[in-house]
Design a protein around this motif. Structure first.
Motif, PDB file in Angstrom:
ATOM      1  N   LEU A  51       0.832  -1.211   0.000  1.00 16.62           N
ATOM      2  CA  LEU A  51       0.000   0.000   0.000  1.00 16.62           C
ATOM      3  C   LEU A  51       0.863   1.256   0.000  1.00 16.62           C
ATOM      4  CD1 LEU A  51      -2.628  -1.003   2.717  1.00 16.62           C
ATOM      5  CD2 LEU A  51      -2.887  -1.138   0.239  1.00 16.62           C
ATOM      6  N   SER A  52       0.290   2.343  -0.489  1.00 18.34           N
ATOM      7  CA  SER A  52       0.953   3.644  -0.366  1.00 18.34           C
ATOM      8  C   SER A  52       0.862   4.079   1.097  1.00 18.34           C
ATOM      9  CB  SER A  52       0.268   4.680  -1.263  1.00 18.34           C
ATOM     10  OG  SER A  52      -1.002   5.022  -0.731  1.00 18.34           O
ATOM     11  N   ARG A  53       1.611   5.110   1.453  1.00 13.28           N
ATOM     12  CA  ARG A  53       1.568   5.609   2.833  1.00 13.28           C
ATOM     13  C   ARG A  53       0.157   6.040   3.225  1.00 13.28           C
ATOM     14  NH1 ARG A  53       6.613   9.133   1.711  1.00 13.28           N
ATOM     15  NH2 ARG A  53       4.913  10.270   0.761  1.00 13.28           N
ATOM     16  N   ILE A  54      -0.528   6.736   2.338  1.00 13.24           N
ATOM     17  CA  ILE A  54      -1.884   7.213   2.620  1.00 13.24           C
ATOM     18  C   ILE A  54      -2.850   6.035   2.760  1.00 13.24           C
ATOM     19  CG2 ILE A  54      -3.814   8.575   1.739  1.00 13.24           C
ATOM     20  CD1 ILE A  54      -1.416  10.224   2.758  1.00 13.24           C
ATOM     21  N   GLU A  55      -2.712   5.054   1.891  1.00 12.92           N
ATOM     22  CA  GLU A  55      -3.581   3.876   1.988  1.00 12.92           C
ATOM     23  C   GLU A  55      -3.323   3.130   3.299  1.00 12.92           C
ATOM     24  OE1 GLU A  55      -4.167   2.622  -2.692  1.00 12.92           O
ATOM     25  OE2 GLU A  55      -2.326   2.017  -1.646  1.00 12.92           O
ATOM     26  N   LEU A  56      -2.057   2.978   3.667  1.00 15.06           N
ATOM     27  CA  LEU A  56      -1.725   2.298   4.920  1.00 15.06           C
ATOM     28  C   LEU A  56      -2.252   3.082   6.113  1.00 15.06           C
ATOM     29  CD1 LEU A  56      -0.361  -0.062   6.334  1.00 15.06           C
ATOM     30  CD2 LEU A  56       1.781   1.262   6.290  1.00 15.06           C
ATOM     31  N   LEU A  57      -2.133   4.387   6.067  1.00 18.07           N
ATOM     32  CA  LEU A  57      -2.673   5.227   7.130  1.00 18.07           C
ATOM     33  C   LEU A  57      -4.181   5.035   7.255  1.00 18.07           C
ATOM     34  CD1 LEU A  57      -2.213   7.437   9.251  1.00 18.07           C
ATOM     35  CD2 LEU A  57      -2.554   9.111   7.435  1.00 18.07           C
ATOM     36  N   THR A  58      -4.876   4.963   6.144  1.00 16.25           N
ATOM     37  CA  THR A  58      -6.322   4.739   6.146  1.00 16.25           C
ATOM     38  C   THR A  58      -6.664   3.391   6.773  1.00 16.25           C
ATOM     39  OG1 THR A  58      -6.616   6.096   4.177  1.00 16.25           O
ATOM     40  CG2 THR A  58      -8.387   4.541   4.691  1.00 16.25           C
ATOM     41  N   VAL A  59      -5.946   2.357   6.364  1.00 13.95           N
ATOM     42  CA  VAL A  59      -6.186   1.008   6.897  1.00 13.95           C
ATOM     43  C   VAL A  59      -5.939   0.987   8.407  1.00 13.95           C
ATOM     44  CG1 VAL A  59      -5.313  -1.375   6.911  1.00 13.95           C
ATOM     45  CG2 VAL A  59      -5.749  -0.207   4.745  1.00 13.95           C
ATOM     46  N   MET A  60      -4.811   1.529   8.850  1.00 13.51           N
ATOM     47  CA  MET A  60      -4.486   1.499  10.276  1.00 13.51           C
ATOM     48  C   MET A  60      -5.431   2.366  11.090  1.00 13.51           C
ATOM     49  SD  MET A  60      -2.326  -0.775  10.527  1.00 13.51           S
ATOM     50  CE  MET A  60      -2.066  -0.594  12.286  1.00 13.51           C
ATOM     51  N   ASP A  61      -5.851   3.497  10.549  1.00 17.16           N
ATOM     52  CA  ASP A  61      -6.807   4.341  11.247  1.00 17.16           C
ATOM     53  C   ASP A  61      -8.123   3.589  11.455  1.00 17.16           C
ATOM     54  OD1 ASP A  61      -7.705   6.903  12.380  1.00 17.16           O
ATOM     55  OD2 ASP A  61      -9.000   6.963  10.615  1.00 17.16           O
ATOM     56  N   CYS A  62      -8.599   2.928  10.422  1.00 13.32           N
ATOM     57  CA  CYS A  62      -9.840   2.143  10.532  1.00 13.32           C
ATOM     58  C   CYS A  62      -9.683   1.008  11.537  1.00 13.32           C
ATOM     59  CB  CYS A  62     -10.243   1.583   9.173  1.00 13.32           C
ATOM     60  SG  CYS A  62     -10.765   2.824   7.980  1.00 13.32           S
ATOM     61  N   TYR A  63      -8.573   0.294  11.449  1.00 15.19           N
ATOM     62  CA  TYR A  63      -8.297  -0.833  12.348  1.00 15.19           C
ATOM     63  C   TYR A  63      -8.226  -0.373  13.807  1.00 15.19           C
ATOM     64  CZ  TYR A  63      -5.229  -4.129  14.831  1.00 15.19           C
ATOM     65  OH  TYR A  63      -4.668  -4.961  15.763  1.00 15.19           O
ATOM     66  N   LEU A  64      -7.489   0.697  14.056  1.00 16.68           N
ATOM     67  CA  LEU A  64      -7.345   1.187  15.428  1.00 16.68           C
ATOM     68  C   LEU A  64      -8.661   1.747  15.965  1.00 16.68           C
ATOM     69  CD1 LEU A  64      -3.818   2.821  15.168  1.00 16.68           C
ATOM     70  CD2 LEU A  64      -4.422   0.684  16.327  1.00 16.68           C
ATOM     71  N   ASP A 125     -15.239   0.969   0.044  1.00 16.66           N
ATOM     72  CA  ASP A 125     -15.846   2.238   0.453  1.00 16.66           C
ATOM     73  C   ASP A 125     -14.788   3.312   0.722  1.00 16.66           C
ATOM     74  OD1 ASP A 125     -18.216   0.821   0.342  1.00 16.66           O
ATOM     75  OD2 ASP A 125     -18.382   0.597   2.519  1.00 16.66           O
ATOM     76  N   TYR A 126     -13.578   2.882   1.025  1.00 15.75           N
ATOM     77  CA  TYR A 126     -12.471   3.802   1.301  1.00 15.75           C
ATOM     78  C   TYR A 126     -11.581   4.003   0.078  1.00 15.75           C
ATOM     79  CZ  TYR A 126     -13.762   3.103   6.171  1.00 15.75           C
ATOM     80  OH  TYR A 126     -14.446   3.049   7.360  1.00 15.75           O
ATOM     81  N   GLY A 127     -11.995   3.464  -1.043  1.00 19.50           N
ATOM     82  CA  GLY A 127     -11.206   3.579  -2.254  1.00 19.50           C
ATOM     83  C   GLY A 127     -10.024   2.627  -2.309  1.00 19.50           C
ATOM     84  N   LEU A 128     -10.068   1.578  -1.488  1.00 19.85           N
ATOM     85  CA  LEU A 128      -8.974   0.616  -1.435  1.00 19.85           C
ATOM     86  C   LEU A 128      -9.349  -0.661  -2.179  1.00 19.85           C
ATOM     87  CD1 LEU A 128      -8.119   1.107   2.334  1.00 19.85           C
ATOM     88  CD2 LEU A 128      -6.756   1.903   0.399  1.00 19.85           C
ATOM     89  N   ASP A 129      -8.365  -1.480  -2.434  1.00 22.22           N
ATOM     90  CA  ASP A 129      -8.555  -2.761  -3.103  1.00 22.22           C
ATOM     91  C   ASP A 129      -9.513  -3.624  -2.278  1.00 22.22           C
ATOM     92  OD1 ASP A 129      -8.380  -5.275  -4.238  1.00 22.22           O
ATOM     93  OD2 ASP A 129      -6.190  -5.367  -4.185  1.00 22.22           O
TER      94      ASP A 129
END
Length: 152
Positions: A51-64, A125-129
């Motif tokens: 993932l890109s940094r922004i995508e990873l940030l989105t994933v981790m934000d959702c997870y946390l 929904d977050y624009g991710l794969d």
């Protein structure tokens, strides 16, 4: 302060009897029965590399956020988190649901599994794969622990 300190801890130390007990002598280490839950995303290295940094940030934000919601609901206290690893504990001092703390940790694990499955179904929904899947490791242990203020 409420953003950084769990509500159950604020309630616990705001009680008049607890406030009186918070003297220098009472902050020493004590033996307490605790339940500790550790979680990690088993495929975190693979995901973070893809993932890109922004995508990873989105994933981790959702997870946390999902994890925080579950832990707060069941009265757990975050000890720490680092990357994808989270350590949470429950003690007999923190009893917001009327349940045994070891059972609250087990309930939290079950709720986290469901929350992660729902999260995995929502990446589009977050624009991710949409094939992105977090895989969660969860460990729980109950034992006597040393708790309190040490090292300062």
């Amino acid at each position: 302060l409420v953003v950084y300190v769990p509500h159950v801890v604020i309630r616990m130390i705001s009680k008049e009897s607890e406030a009186k007990a918070l003297t220098a002598g009472s902050l020493r280490m004590k033996h307490k029965k605790c339940t500790v839950m550790c979680t990690s995303v088993s495929n975190f290295a693979k995901i973070s590399g893809a993932l890109s940094r922004i995508e990873l940030l989105t994933v981790m934000d959702c997870y946390l956020q999902q994890t925080n919601d579950v832990i707060q609901e069941l009265g757990g206290i975050f000890n720490n988190f680092e990357g994808d690893r989270i350590v949470v504990f429950w003690t007999q001092d923190v009893d917001v649901t009327g349940g045994e703390h070891s059972l609250m940790a087990c309930d939290a694990a079950d709720m986290l599994k469901v929350a992660i499955e729902e999260l995995n179904d929502s990446w589009q929904d977050y624009g991710l794969d949409p094939t992105l899947k977090l895989e969660l490791n969860i460990g729980i242990a109950t034992s006597d622990c040393l708790v309190g203020n040490y090292g300062t």
